[in-house]
Write an enzyme that holds these catalytic residues in place. Structure first.
Site, short mmCIF file in Angstrom:
data_model
loop_
_atom_site.label_atom_id
_atom_site.label_comp_id
_atom_site.label_asym_id
_atom_site.label_seq_id
_atom_site.Cartn_x
_atom_site.Cartn_y
_atom_site.Cartn_z
N LYS A 115 5.31 6.64 -25.68
CA LYS A 115 4.63 5.73 -25.00
C LYS A 115 4.64 5.73 -24.14
O LYS A 115 3.13 5.81 -23.42
CB LYS A 115 4.06 5.24 -26.20
CG LYS A 115 5.11 4.22 -25.87
CD LYS A 115 5.12 3.18 -26.94
CE LYS A 115 6.65 1.55 -26.97
NZ LYS A 115 6.71 1.43 -26.08
N THR A 116 5.27 5.89 -23.66
CA THR A 116 5.43 4.95 -21.95
C THR A 116 5.13 6.50 -21.27
O THR A 116 3.85 5.91 -20.19
CB THR A 116 7.08 4.54 -21.52
OG1 THR A 116 7.63 4.26 -22.25
CG2 THR A 116 7.14 4.16 -19.92
N ASP A 139 0.61 -3.20 -23.77
CA ASP A 139 2.35 -2.01 -24.24
C ASP A 139 2.56 -2.86 -24.88
O ASP A 139 2.05 -3.97 -25.39
CB ASP A 139 3.46 -2.09 -23.17
CG ASP A 139 4.24 -0.36 -23.49
OD1 ASP A 139 4.31 0.09 -24.60
OD2 ASP A 139 5.41 -0.58 -22.39
N GLU A 140 3.38 -2.09 -26.16
CA GLU A 140 4.32 -3.17 -27.57
C GLU A 140 2.84 -3.91 -28.03
O GLU A 140 3.29 -5.08 -28.29
CB GLU A 140 5.19 -3.77 -27.16
CG GLU A 140 6.24 -2.97 -25.96
CD GLU A 140 6.98 -2.07 -26.56
OE1 GLU A 140 6.67 -1.66 -28.07
OE2 GLU A 140 7.87 -1.49 -26.60
N GLN A 155 8.90 -1.52 -34.35
CA GLN A 155 9.12 -2.22 -34.21
C GLN A 155 8.44 -3.44 -33.52
O GLN A 155 9.27 -4.04 -32.86
CB GLN A 155 8.90 -0.96 -32.60
CG GLN A 155 9.87 -0.19 -32.84
CD GLN A 155 9.77 0.37 -31.63
OE1 GLN A 155 10.98 0.32 -30.56
NE2 GLN A 155 9.22 1.74 -31.27
N ARG A 176 17.07 3.92 -30.38
CA ARG A 176 17.98 3.84 -28.84
C ARG A 176 18.34 4.55 -28.73
O ARG A 176 18.56 5.24 -27.53
CB ARG A 176 18.44 2.80 -28.84
CG ARG A 176 17.69 1.22 -28.71
CD ARG A 176 15.90 0.98 -28.72
NE ARG A 176 15.45 1.66 -29.03
CZ ARG A 176 14.21 1.78 -29.13
NH1 ARG A 176 13.36 2.43 -27.85
NH2 ARG A 176 12.81 2.36 -29.88
#
Length: 801
Positions: free
Chosen positions: A42-43, A234-235, A265, A640
DNA sequence: TAAATGACTTTTTTT
DNA sequence: AAGTCATTTA
């Protein structure tokens, strides 16, 4: 020379994207929601999208990208710069919600009655203010714990509940009564008043005041609505109601808002974040394009499978079908040790071993934990083995005592109304203004309805002893001297003068103890970093002057680019994680909380303290919601890891100097056995150590031989977690209306009789205008759609005549 | 008024 | 275990 535009190097970046990533990155107009699984790139999509917008001719000034950490923002900016190969990215507004709004407020705060050079209070400062307020109200701080009071106030602010509404809301009052804390409303009010008087905003104010600004001043709202033609967040699952309202206001004109999030998340509900915002997003705009990124590129199949099985225990999620083409990889290794120290020792040894055997570097390892306090054991053992490491988070550089003291001087110089800072330094270093004097000053200040600084200046009128008066006058003269420097000196020059005249540096220099030396070095480092900051700012403003047209706010800032006020504004928002690795690239093991690790990835991950009462935290097991958030946190921890994952837990560990025993975390039993390697779960202990669950499940030691028995305890076994290896069908693209060329007008001048065009309803005539300036509503009779009421804050209207 | 001693709390997680 | 806060002592 031939020059094919489609092949221009600028667009090479689109090549590496999969179908959905491509759609998301190149979708130009209208609201877009990207539901992205962990490790789905996504980044990459976000940065590509920004680069693409710019390649398509959108001016960097018109793009706003909001993140939750400075690190994410910096990384994004860096990547875009790299993609574009020029310094256009400099002009992007990329930053955390807090830092971007602080920057805007620095130009607008005066409208709300704050000085533009307002101080930002961090959590410590806020607590100090609360303590002062409690003292003045003569309330017991054992009962009204500053910590608790602050989080209550913070919650209220994040939910857009002001002091007045708080006091008047029946349910809130009932709640406070039940908790036997009826004074909270008054404390809240007093706290706000005090911050305002001090010319200070706390972290939550940066959001709240931004909202008030936009909601109160239509001209300001329009200015920023017009400026930010493209907004990216974002997020998104971590946004709280204030953030939601602000972005809704800002995006109302162009609706080019792109949010990226993963409901699995969402781990910041303690900060007021709510997944509701994701669900609401689809209702707020017409034609929301939803794109799902479901392919995981990051982790092995075993890791993803474990993460998925655990998260499936949560109910109520946005359905996603994650899949991967990656290899199975190794099983997840479960490690049990006797003590927390053994746990740390095991991790250090394993890092050493993996590095030698499998050619990893130190920087490939991350040690994650639930609470900051867990870092100590790891730290000690890594140091013992000579493994370089770096801790992210925890006590930041700027929270150290000596640094806070020094910065307090800087703060008082810029904003002498800042009582928190003033109180900190008024008698440090000791200058004979003791406790009694300070209390007297504060009483006089509140009697005269003015600031302590004011009283200090007129100290002669209040009958202090001659010696005390002398001390006070000297202090005032000194601060005034510092203030006189602000006019034409840079932050660094002022700081140097302050260091010299206050004897702060000298005092620390003469302290020859180990800690004293360390403190002295820290102050040096602070001064260095100020210098470095001043130099960079100078460079930046110089380049800006070479031709780039700057907007109003930016010119303002460029003018005081190197001022102390500007320096202070950003420093409070910096966290430890933001300091760049000064020692080269730094081949170091990284230690951080799981919260801090969100958005990051590491080849090898150790998660420590996977025990009941730690993870899930003992404070978060009372409701289903809390427990589900802990589970999402576990999901974040697991995802992660790219290649290898170790989960460890200890039989005993220290807590407040006492030994405690924890059971293994319930999350361990939620992981399907087929992905787990338990051979390390014997650890240092005998085969019979550990609790019953552990013993019964150890491989080769029996386990459940009776399926029904197991099922009784755990419910039906998890479905075989076979991840698809192929992509589901790609998303379809829906055309967005308003069409790309529809640009709404500035509706602040709209009046009855005006002819208008609406993005969706077509042409019409204004019948009636009502409501206050910031809440104007137009009633419009549309030719084909009848009469509609339209809120001008959200207007998609073009004035025709 | 300043330093020294002793009682007492603290830990979720972050901007 | 370590830091904060209040009380005592000089």
């Amino acid at each position: 020379m031939l020059n094919f535009v489609p092949c221009s190097p600028m667009r090479n970046y689109l090549k590496g994207l999969n179908e959905n990533q491509y759609l998301a990155a190149t979708h130009m107009n209208g609201p877009l929601m990207i539901v992205a699984g962990a490790g789905s790139g996504k980044t990459k999509v976000l940065t590509t999208r920004i680069a693409h917008l710019m390649a398509e001719g959108v001016d960097a000034f018109n793009i706003l990208a909001l993140t939750f950490t400075n690190k994410a923002a910096a990384e994004m900016k860096e990547r875009i710069e790299h993609m574009l190969g020029n310094n256009e990215a400099r002009n992007l507004y990329i930053g955390t919600f807090h830092s971007v709004f602080a920057r805007i407020l620095r130009g607008e705060a005066h409208r709300l009655g704050y000085p533009n050079s307002f101080t930002i209070y961090d959590t410590d400062d806020s607590r100090t203010v609360i303590k002062q307020v409690l003292k003045e109200m003569q309330l017991d701080d054992k009962h009204y714990k500053p910590n608790t009071v602050h989080s209550r106030i913070s919650q209220a602010k994040n939910a857009l509940v002001g002091p007045l509404e708080y006091a008047q809301d029946y349910y809130i009052q009932q709640e406070d009564m039940r908790a036997n804390k009826p004074a909270l409303a008054k404390i809240y009010k007093a706290y706000c008043d005090r911050c305002f008087k001090n010319g200070a905003m706390d972290f939550d104010d940066l959001l709240l005041k931004m909202y008030e600004l936009l909601n109160t001043f239509p001209e300001v709202l329009h200015k920023y609505q017009k400026k930010f033609k493209y907004i990216l967040i974002d997020e998104y699952q971590d946004t709280n109601p204030v953030q939601y309202q602000i972005t809704k206001l800002l995006a109302a004109m162009y609706e080019n808002i792109c949010v990226v999030g993963d409901d699995a998340q969402s781990i910041y509900s303690f900060r007021g974040a709510t997944i509701e915002n994701i669900l609401q997003f689809q209702k707020d705009y017409d034609d929301v394009q939803v794109i799902k990124l479901e392919q995981n590129y990051r982790s092995t199949r075993n890791i993803i499978s474990v993460a998925n099985s655990v998260i499936q225990k949560n109910i109520g999620q946005i359905p996603k079908q994650l899949w991967t083409e990656n290899n199975d990889g190794e099983k997840i290794k479960l490690v049990r040790t006797l003590t927390d120290n053994d746990e740390a020792k095991f991790v250090s040894n394993t890092i050493q071993e993996e590095r030698l055997r499998n050619h990893f570097n130190n920087k490939d390892f991350a040690i994650l934990y639930r609470t900051n306090a867990q870092s100590r054991a790891f730290e000690e053992n890594l140091r013992r083995m000579g493994i370089p490491y770096r801790i992210y988070g925890g006590l930041s550089f700027y929270q150290r005592k000596e640094i806070k003291d020094f910065i307090a001087y800087l703060r008082v110089t810029v904003n002498p109304a800042d009582e928190v800072a003033l109180e900190r330094i008024i008698n440090y270093p000791v200058r004979g203004i003791g406790k009694t004097t300070i209390e007297k000053l504060q009483t006089q200040a509140s009697n005269n309805k003015t600031t302590v600084w004011e009283i200090l200046q007129r100290a002669g009128e209040f009958g202090f002893r001659a010696g005390t008066l002398d001390a006070i006058n000297n202090f005032v003269v000194m601060i005034k001297y510092f203030q006189s420097l602000l006019e034409d000196k840079s932050a660094y020059d002022v700081a140097m003068q302050i260091g010299k005249h206050t004897n702060l540096v000298k005092e620390l220099f003469s302290d020859k103890t180990q800690e004293g030396l360390q403190r002295y070095e820290n102050i040096q480092e602070l001064l260095n970093s100020i210098k470095e900051w001043v130099d960079t700012q100078q460079d930046l403003s110089q380049i800006d002057e070479e031709g780039t047209v700057l907007e109003e706010v930016d010119t303002e800032i460029a003018k005081n680019a190197t001022s102390l006020a500007a320096y202070l504004q950003q420093i409070t928002l910096l966290t430890d994680a933001d300091e760049k690795d000064k020692d080269g690239t730094g081949d170091m093991v990284k230690l951080m909380t799981i919260h801090a690790a969100k958005g990051l990835e590491f080849p090898v991950v150790f998660v420590g303290g996977v025990e009941e009462s730690i993870f899930p935290s003992g404070l978060s097991i009372n409701t289903r919601e809390e427990l589900e958030e802990e589970r999402r946190l576990f999901y974040v921890a697991v995802t992660r890891a790219k290649q290898k994952l170790w989960l460890s837990y200890a039989n005993t560990r220290y807590r407040f100097g006492n030994i405690i025993n924890n059971e293994p975390s319930r999350f361990i039993s939620e992981m399907p056995d087929e992905f787990i390697d338990r051979s390390y779960a014997g650890g240092n202990s005998s085969n019979f150590a550990g609790n019953a669950f552990e013993r019964m499940n150890r491989s080769g030691f029996g386990g459940y031989n009776n399926a029904t028995q197991a099922e009784k305890r755990y419910g039906p076994p998890p479905k075989k977690n076979v991840l698809p290896t192929q992509a589901p069908k790609a998303n379809k693209i829906v055309e967005h209306r308003p069409s790309a060329d529809f640009v709404p007008s500035d509706t602040s001048t709209l009046q009855e009789g005006h002819k208008v065009e609406h993005a969706k309803f077509g042409f019409g005539t204004v019948q009636k205008m009502e409501g206050a300036a910031h809440n104007r509503i137009a009633t419009v009779m549309f030719e084909n759609n009848g009469e509609k009421k339209i809120m001008l804050n959200y207007a998609k209207l073009r004035i025709i005549g």
